[in-house]
Design a protein around this motif. Structure first.
Motif, short mmCIF file in Angstrom:
data_model
loop_
_atom_site.label_atom_id
_atom_site.label_comp_id
_atom_site.label_asym_id
_atom_site.label_seq_id
_atom_site.Cartn_x
_atom_site.Cartn_y
_atom_site.Cartn_z
N TYR A 29 -36.25 20.79 -61.11
CA TYR A 29 -37.20 20.13 -61.75
C TYR A 29 -36.33 19.16 -62.68
O TYR A 29 -35.31 18.90 -62.69
CB TYR A 29 -37.81 21.02 -63.02
CG TYR A 29 -36.74 21.83 -63.68
CD1 TYR A 29 -36.38 21.34 -65.29
CD2 TYR A 29 -36.07 23.17 -63.27
CE1 TYR A 29 -35.57 21.87 -65.85
CE2 TYR A 29 -35.19 23.26 -64.14
CZ TYR A 29 -34.83 23.03 -65.48
OH TYR A 29 -33.83 23.66 -66.20
N ARG A 60 -44.27 19.65 -72.34
CA ARG A 60 -44.22 20.64 -71.08
C ARG A 60 -43.18 21.31 -71.12
O ARG A 60 -42.03 21.03 -71.45
CB ARG A 60 -44.31 19.81 -69.72
CG ARG A 60 -45.73 18.86 -69.69
CD ARG A 60 -45.34 18.28 -68.46
NE ARG A 60 -46.00 19.08 -67.09
CZ ARG A 60 -45.72 18.68 -65.79
NH1 ARG A 60 -45.03 17.52 -65.60
NH2 ARG A 60 -46.31 19.41 -65.00
N ARG A 78 -43.55 23.89 -64.97
CA ARG A 78 -44.13 23.10 -65.45
C ARG A 78 -45.72 23.85 -65.73
O ARG A 78 -46.79 23.17 -66.23
CB ARG A 78 -44.68 21.94 -64.69
CG ARG A 78 -43.51 21.07 -64.37
CD ARG A 78 -43.11 21.29 -62.75
NE ARG A 78 -42.36 20.40 -62.19
CZ ARG A 78 -41.53 20.49 -61.32
NH1 ARG A 78 -41.07 21.89 -60.92
NH2 ARG A 78 -41.00 19.66 -60.47
N SER A 79 -45.63 25.16 -66.16
CA SER A 79 -47.08 25.69 -66.54
C SER A 79 -47.19 25.77 -67.84
O SER A 79 -48.56 26.10 -68.18
CB SER A 79 -47.08 27.22 -65.98
OG SER A 79 -45.94 27.91 -66.43
N PHE A 82 -47.79 23.79 -71.47
CA PHE A 82 -48.03 22.57 -72.15
C PHE A 82 -48.95 22.50 -73.26
O PHE A 82 -49.79 23.43 -73.35
CB PHE A 82 -48.45 21.53 -71.13
CG PHE A 82 -49.97 21.78 -70.55
CD1 PHE A 82 -51.04 21.40 -71.13
CD2 PHE A 82 -50.24 22.40 -69.61
CE1 PHE A 82 -52.37 21.83 -70.53
CE2 PHE A 82 -51.31 22.88 -68.85
CZ PHE A 82 -52.38 22.37 -69.39
N ARG A 108 -53.27 13.70 -74.99
CA ARG A 108 -53.73 13.48 -73.54
C ARG A 108 -53.05 12.68 -72.88
O ARG A 108 -52.40 12.75 -71.63
CB ARG A 108 -55.21 13.38 -73.35
CG ARG A 108 -55.62 13.68 -71.82
CD ARG A 108 -55.30 14.75 -71.03
NE ARG A 108 -55.61 15.95 -71.71
CZ ARG A 108 -55.32 17.18 -71.04
NH1 ARG A 108 -54.66 17.06 -70.03
NH2 ARG A 108 -55.72 18.26 -71.39
N LEU A 134 -49.37 13.50 -72.75
CA LEU A 134 -49.27 14.61 -71.50
C LEU A 134 -49.26 13.79 -70.04
O LEU A 134 -48.44 14.33 -69.19
CB LEU A 134 -50.07 15.64 -71.79
CG LEU A 134 -50.05 16.68 -70.71
CD1 LEU A 134 -48.61 17.31 -70.94
CD2 LEU A 134 -51.18 17.43 -70.90
N ASN A 135 -50.23 12.96 -70.06
CA ASN A 135 -50.56 12.57 -68.63
C ASN A 135 -49.34 11.69 -68.33
O ASN A 135 -49.00 11.60 -66.96
CB ASN A 135 -51.72 11.45 -68.60
CG ASN A 135 -53.06 12.39 -68.76
OD1 ASN A 135 -53.19 13.55 -68.53
ND2 ASN A 135 -54.04 11.61 -68.91
N LEU A 157 -46.55 14.06 -67.10
CA LEU A 157 -47.31 14.25 -65.70
C LEU A 157 -46.83 13.48 -64.49
O LEU A 157 -46.13 13.81 -63.63
CB LEU A 157 -48.78 14.61 -65.76
CG LEU A 157 -49.32 15.94 -66.41
CD1 LEU A 157 -50.99 15.95 -66.44
CD2 LEU A 157 -48.73 17.16 -65.90
N SER A 158 -46.98 12.21 -64.98
CA SER A 158 -46.94 11.15 -63.94
C SER A 158 -45.48 10.89 -63.57
O SER A 158 -45.02 10.72 -62.56
CB SER A 158 -47.65 9.92 -64.33
OG SER A 158 -47.03 8.93 -65.37
N ASP A 180 -43.40 13.37 -64.00
CA ASP A 180 -43.14 14.79 -63.59
C ASP A 180 -41.88 15.31 -64.26
O ASP A 180 -40.90 15.99 -63.59
CB ASP A 180 -42.65 14.74 -61.70
CG ASP A 180 -42.68 16.02 -61.30
OD1 ASP A 180 -43.27 17.12 -61.73
OD2 ASP A 180 -41.86 16.30 -60.37
N THR A 238 -40.36 18.01 -67.26
CA THR A 238 -40.76 19.24 -68.03
C THR A 238 -39.52 19.44 -69.08
O THR A 238 -38.65 18.92 -68.89
CB THR A 238 -40.93 20.46 -67.20
OG1 THR A 238 -41.51 21.65 -67.74
CG2 THR A 238 -39.58 20.91 -66.37
#
Length: 205
Positions: free
Chosen positions: A8, A61, A66-67, A69, A83, A86-87, A90-91, A93, A95
């Protein structure tokens, strides 16, 4: 995270980024994160550092898969702050990371698209300034054995390049070992072949 993936990405140390639009200033702070208990103190520290800021919005996160958040808009219109932060995580990747964006209001409303863009861009600036590292997901096992098995166990530890978190050597010896997830079954199989060795799973990190 797939069954066969055991790495990760996270950041090694705190970083900052800044974005300005129509007088408003958005300062993003990215922090490596070990647990949810750190979030409150990080946000509180920034609130005392920036008492005149209008908003302190954040997202984080956690865990190698990565579960875990959470997001917080801190008074901004729903979906316009936490949001987009967070996005962006995510992009990239990432954590085990927290990003807090501190906003100083400049007197002009930016509208929903403007806010989303501002919080995203500030976060991108902070992440681009960070040092990203790829780590392995490791399972932690407590291994106990008799003193006479010490050489056999320590040979396996050395050959498998296992991390030793704690150790206690007495009549009965104990090691807390960090084993890379992809190697767990093979390592446990080797340890089981040593007479008198007991193994107990304790944690994942």
């Amino acid at each position: 995270m797939s069954l066969f993936e055991d790495t990760y990405k996270t950041i090694t140390s705190p970083s900052e980024g800044i974005y300005r639009d129509k007088g408003s200033k958005f300062i993003a702070y990215a922090y490596p994160l070990r647990g949810e208990d750190q979030v409150k103190e990080r946000v509180a520290a920034l609130k005392s550092e920036h008492p005149k800021a209008r908003h302190h919005c954040w997202a984080y996160r956690l865990t190698p898969d990565r579960s875990v958040f959470r997001i917080n808009d801190d008074g901004e219109p729903s979906g316009t702050a936490g949001r987009p932060i967070l996005n962006t995580l995510l992009s990239y990747d990432l954590t085990n990371i927290l990003v807090v964006v501190v906003r100083y209001f400049g007197g002009t409303l930016l509208g929903v698209p403007g806010l989303i863009h501002a919080y995203k861009t500030a976060t991108v600036e902070a992440l681009n300034a960070a040092e990203v590292v790829e780590l392995t997901t490791n399972d932690v096992y407590r291994v106990s054995f008799g003193y006479e098995q010490m050489n056999d166990v320590m040979r396996i530890v050395k050959e498998e390049n296992l991390g030793v978190l704690n150790q206690a050597f007495d009549n009965r010896c104990a090691l807390e070992l960090e084993i890379r997830r992809l190697r767990v079954n093979a390592v446990l199989e080797r340890l089981q072949k040593v007479t008198g060795v007991n193994m107990v799973y304790t944690d994942t990190r």
